[in-house]
Design an enzyme around this catalytic site. Structure first.
Site, PDB file in Angstrom:
ATOM      1  N   CYS A  44       0.797  -1.220  -0.096  1.00  9.30           N
ATOM      2  CA  CYS A  44      -0.099   0.155  -0.110  1.00  9.30           C
ATOM      3  C   CYS A  44       0.833   1.078   0.112  1.00  9.30           C
ATOM      4  O   CYS A  44       2.141   1.252   0.484  1.00  9.30           O
ATOM      5  CB  CYS A  44      -0.947   0.276   1.093  1.00  9.30           C
ATOM      6  SG  CYS A  44      -1.999   1.543   1.280  1.00  9.30           S
ATOM      7  N   ASP A  46       0.269   3.898   1.641  1.00 11.15           N
ATOM      8  CA  ASP A  46       0.570   4.370   2.988  1.00 11.15           C
ATOM      9  C   ASP A  46       1.724   4.685   3.252  1.00 11.15           C
ATOM     10  O   ASP A  46       2.762   3.825   3.517  1.00 11.15           O
ATOM     11  CB  ASP A  46      -0.424   3.561   3.986  1.00 11.15           C
ATOM     12  CG  ASP A  46      -0.789   4.077   5.151  1.00 11.15           C
ATOM     13  OD1 ASP A  46       0.206   4.768   5.826  1.00 11.15           O
ATOM     14  OD2 ASP A  46      -1.847   4.267   5.398  1.00 11.15           O
ATOM     15  N   ARG A  48       2.754   4.853   6.261  1.00 10.17           N
ATOM     16  CA  ARG A  48       3.363   4.235   7.545  1.00 10.17           C
ATOM     17  C   ARG A  48       3.783   2.723   7.232  1.00 10.17           C
ATOM     18  O   ARG A  48       4.342   1.924   8.268  1.00 10.17           O
ATOM     19  CB  ARG A  48       2.092   4.253   8.464  1.00 10.17           C
ATOM     20  CG  ARG A  48       1.751   5.456   9.098  1.00 10.17           C
ATOM     21  CD  ARG A  48       0.134   5.302   9.426  1.00 10.17           C
ATOM     22  NE  ARG A  48      -0.769   4.892   8.567  1.00 10.17           N
ATOM     23  CZ  ARG A  48      -2.048   4.434   9.191  1.00 10.17           C
ATOM     24  NH1 ARG A  48      -2.412   4.596  10.415  1.00 10.17           N
ATOM     25  NH2 ARG A  48      -2.924   4.070   8.318  1.00 10.17           N
ATOM     26  N   HIS A 100      -2.304  -3.760   5.134  1.00  9.24           N
ATOM     27  CA  HIS A 100      -1.910  -3.364   6.516  1.00  9.24           C
ATOM     28  C   HIS A 100      -3.163  -3.153   7.186  1.00  9.24           C
ATOM     29  O   HIS A 100      -4.424  -2.614   6.474  1.00  9.24           O
ATOM     30  CB  HIS A 100      -0.942  -2.347   6.568  1.00  9.24           C
ATOM     31  CG  HIS A 100      -1.792  -0.821   5.925  1.00  9.24           C
ATOM     32  ND1 HIS A 100      -2.348   0.144   6.799  1.00  9.24           N
ATOM     33  CD2 HIS A 100      -1.751  -0.393   4.740  1.00  9.24           C
ATOM     34  CE1 HIS A 100      -2.668   1.002   5.987  1.00  9.24           C
ATOM     35  NE2 HIS A 100      -2.427   0.687   4.911  1.00  9.24           N
ATOM     36  N   CYS A 103      -6.162   0.128   7.001  1.00  8.47           N
ATOM     37  CA  CYS A 103      -5.909   0.586   5.613  1.00  8.47           C
ATOM     38  C   CYS A 103      -6.940   1.585   5.124  1.00  8.47           C
ATOM     39  O   CYS A 103      -8.287   1.300   5.420  1.00  8.47           O
ATOM     40  CB  CYS A 103      -6.052  -0.493   4.414  1.00  8.47           C
ATOM     41  SG  CYS A 103      -5.614   0.095   2.861  1.00  8.47           S
TER      42      CYS A 103
END
Length: 212
Positions: A44, A46, A48, A100, A103
């Site tokens: 992803c 993202d 993080r 994750h 999400c």
């Protein structure tokens, strides 16, 4: 803050280079000679979920493709180009599809709010919900349903990846290649191996198999 942040990341780069050279003067020289990563990571976008840090890998060890909700869409030429290069040029041996928990893309697919252009991307994620509607609707707690949706999405993307002509052709040529599915815990730092392990055309449904 914007300009200060920009200056800081430039300084961070210099500091990182200095520290690397102090510990290993030939570090960048070795990287300059090319790459031979054993792993392709499809994750992803993202911020993080940084691929290298999660598995404590060094530069040159992970080939990476990231998008919203770690999707494998068979018309996505960006993803397919990365996959083709990883499999056929770099000869990677492992592909990890890593979602994750928490999400945002998965959450958006659980809701009906219009966000904008990304609605068209989220539509693909919603298809996974339709496939597992009975199981997901039976989970009353929103967060638990969200977590399970993350896991089911990873599993479906792993199978979608294995069904690409790129991966099937590699297996047809007896190339060593295994597809795995993980879900990463942002709040714990730990990965959950979802026990998705695809390593040959025999792992696919007959309708998905290609004749070469």
């Amino acid at each position: 803050m914007g300009q200060e942040f920009y200056k800081q990341i430039l300084e961070n780069n210099k500091k990182w280079v200095s520290e690397k050279l102090e510990n290993d003067p030939e570090f960048f020289k070795r990287l300059e000679n090319g790459q031979k990563p054993p792993l392709l990571w499809i994750g992803c976008a993202d911020s993080r979920v940084p691929a290298n840090q999660i598995i404590n890998a060094q530069p040159g060890e992970v080939f990476v493709h990231r998008n919203i909700a770690n999707m494998v869409i068979h018309t996505d030429m960006n993803m397919l180009s990365v996959l083709d290069f990883a499999v056929n040029a770099l000869k990677i041996e492992h592909v990890i599809v890593c979602g994750h928990y928490g999400c945002g893309g998965i959450k958006a697919a659980m809701e009906n709010k219009s966000i904008g252009l990304i609605d068209n991307w989220v539509r693909h994620i919603k298809e996974v919900y339709k496939m597992h509607k009975s199981e997901l609707n039976a989970i009353e707690d929103f967060n638990k349903r969200w977590d399970r949706y993350v896991e089911l999405n990873v599993q479906e993307q792993a199978f979608d990846l294995a069904e690409t002509s790129i991966v099937q052709n590699a297996w047809n040529n007896n190339q060593k290649l295994t597809v795995h599915g993980w879900a990463y815990g942002v709040g714990t730092g730990l990965v959950n191996d979802l026990n998705v392990s695809l390593s040959s055309n025999e792992d696919l449904e007959d309708v998905s198999k290609l004749d070469f």
